[in-house]
Enzyme design. Structure first.
Site, short mmCIF file in Angstrom:
data_model
loop_
_atom_site.label_atom_id
_atom_site.label_comp_id
_atom_site.label_asym_id
_atom_site.label_seq_id
_atom_site.Cartn_x
_atom_site.Cartn_y
_atom_site.Cartn_z
N GLU A 114 1.00 -9.32 11.54
CA GLU A 114 0.74 -8.89 10.17
C GLU A 114 2.07 -8.72 9.43
O GLU A 114 2.22 -9.15 8.29
CB GLU A 114 -0.03 -7.56 10.18
CG GLU A 114 -0.44 -7.09 8.79
CD GLU A 114 -1.30 -5.82 8.81
OE1 GLU A 114 -1.51 -5.27 9.92
OE2 GLU A 114 -1.75 -5.39 7.75
N ASP A 126 0.77 -1.24 0.00
CA ASP A 126 0.00 0.00 0.00
C ASP A 126 0.81 1.30 0.00
O ASP A 126 0.56 2.18 -0.79
CB ASP A 126 -0.94 0.03 1.21
CG ASP A 126 -1.97 -1.08 1.16
OD1 ASP A 126 -1.76 -2.06 0.42
OD2 ASP A 126 -2.98 -0.98 1.87
#
Ligand code: GLC
Length: 428
Positions: free
Chosen positions: A395, A166
């Site tokens: 994550e 991202d």
């Protein structure tokens, strides 16, 4: 006491199962309450080790939300949730089940082929593949039709979120050129769930949302968005995943006698692989992004240019990339950092600007294995497992200290552990 492989496998299954919502799996509770495109395909690889039917269902659910034009959206908003921004009221794509209007790395073709090759239930696998083949192939057609209008062989992303990486440093310069005039006010949710210092900045977020509003104002007509977007970047990693997916899809199509689909996808893969050459940077010994809006190479040494190995590359290129990974290894404690720690912009804790991610490790290791660099593949797998041993199923991780970051009990991290450990067991 360190956990043994069976204990780790049990824990990974527990995480994937707890995030299972029946026909799709959320990446983690709270932070990401919906179905994400490439997360689902990578998750299916892990699920297949303990429930093949569930793994096929994961990919089938994703593909059931394909748009008529062929695009497969990056998020499917199956249920309402107020813990995520930007939600369906911002995207307003007009789909029966709301989705976003952009896409994500095309892992589905690869995941389908891998599931098919390993399936114990052959009848189920064949039924699923017969359903998935034409749909995934239509997605590939969509990519080369709408995201490569000049037939260069490479597709562009039109929003940083499409890359899956991202807020990579790769997008900084191109994103800075995106305007923010007319931006509607909004409140972020991500910084309520995760440390703001680890997340994208407000300036970046403003531009992410501006792009969404811009595409919305064009009625989400995906045939027009590429040319109308001020952000058009060719990412070697993104293309590598698509190229490999085309190749793998072609293999399966050949096996099932779908000659036309096989030829079409093989052609995409061959053209794509040849075109990747234009992204090679000899000084760095890796691939780099290309900013199509201004026709310039992006001088940003990120993991996107290493992920390219996943495409299946000529031996000389793979050797260079292996040298490059060695170089990165000498600069961090855990492979593979999402950005070169020697670069000034590197940030060890901020999302895709330095941290290591197990999914990326997995794809890179697979690429090296494909090229018969088993040693490098094993080294990357070993680092992935060291991260888990140090810091659990996070994550992502600081590649220098292994500090766990972002969401916890993360689905795709657990799925990758299932892939690595089951792979090791199969070899033993
Ligand atoms: C973040 C990641 C993206 C992933 C999503 C869900 O947005 O950057 O790659 O798909 O989270 O895990």
């Amino acid at each position: 006491m360190p956990e043994n492989a069976d204990q780790l496998i049990a824990r990974a299954i527990e995480i994937v199962t707890e995030n299972d919502r029946g026909s799709y799996t959320v990446p983690t509770k709270g932070l990401y309450p919906y179905q994400w495109n490439w997360d689902s395909c990578l998750t299916a690889l892990g699920q297949a080790h303990f429930d093949e039917a569930r793994a096929w269902a994961e990919i089938e659910t994703l593909m059931a939300h394909q748009w008529p034009c062929g695009m497969v959206p990056h998020i499917i908003f199956h249920e309402e949730s107020d813990s995520y921004f930007p939600g369906p009221d911002v995207w307003r794509t007009g789909r029966p089940v709301p989705t976003t209007g952009i896409t994500q790395p095309a892992v589905a073709g690869f995941a389908m082929a891998r599931l098919f090759a390993r399936a114990k239930d052959r009848a189920l696998a064949t039924r699923s593949v017969r359903k998935l083949l034409p749909r995934i192939s239509a997605w590939h057609d969509w990519f080369y039709r709408t995201r490569d209008p000049e037939a260069t062989g490479l597709v562009a992303i039109i929003h940083p979120w499409e890359s899956g990486r991202d807020n990579s440093i790769d997008w900084d310069a191109a994103l800075a050129r995106v305007p923010t005039d007319g931006l509607e006010p909004f409140t972020r949710q991500d910084i309520l769930h995760a440390n703001p210092d680890h997340r994208p900045t407000q300036a970046q977020y403003d531009r992410y949302i501006w792009l969404v509003q811009h595409f919305r104002s064009l009625g989400w007509d995906t045939e027009r968005l590429h040319d109308a977007s001020p952000f058009r970047v060719v990412d070697p990693g993104f293309n590598a995943i698509l190229i490999r997916a085309c190749d793998e899809l072609a293999n399966v199509a050949e096996e099932l006698g779908e000659a036309e689909l096989a030829v079409r996808n093989r052609t995409y893969a061959q053209r794509g692989r040849a075109a990747l050459n234009s992204l090679w940077n000899a000084d760095l010994g890796q691939y780099l992004c290309f900013d199509r809006a201004i026709s310039e190479q992006v001088n940003s040494p990120s993991v996107g240019g290493i992920l390219t190995v996943f495409a299946g590359l000529p031996k000389t290129r793979v050797a260079h990339l292996a040298t490059r990974v060695e170089e990165l290894a000498s600069r961090c404690g855990y492979l593979v950092p999402s950005h070169d720690p020697a670069a000034a912009a590197f940030e060890a804790l901020r999302y895709w600007r330095g941290p290591a991610w197990l999914v990326v490790n997995y794809l890179i290791a697979d690429g090296f294995r494909l090229a018969e660099h088993a040693e490098m593949a094993e080294r990357i797998d070993a680092d992935s497992l060291r991260l888990i041993a140090e810091s659990g199923f996070a994550e992502y991780y600081d590649p220098i200290t292994a500090e766990p970051c972002g969401g916890g009990r993360f689905t795709w991290t657990a799925a990758m552990v299932l892939e690595i450990l089951n792979g090791q067991k199969a070899d033993a």
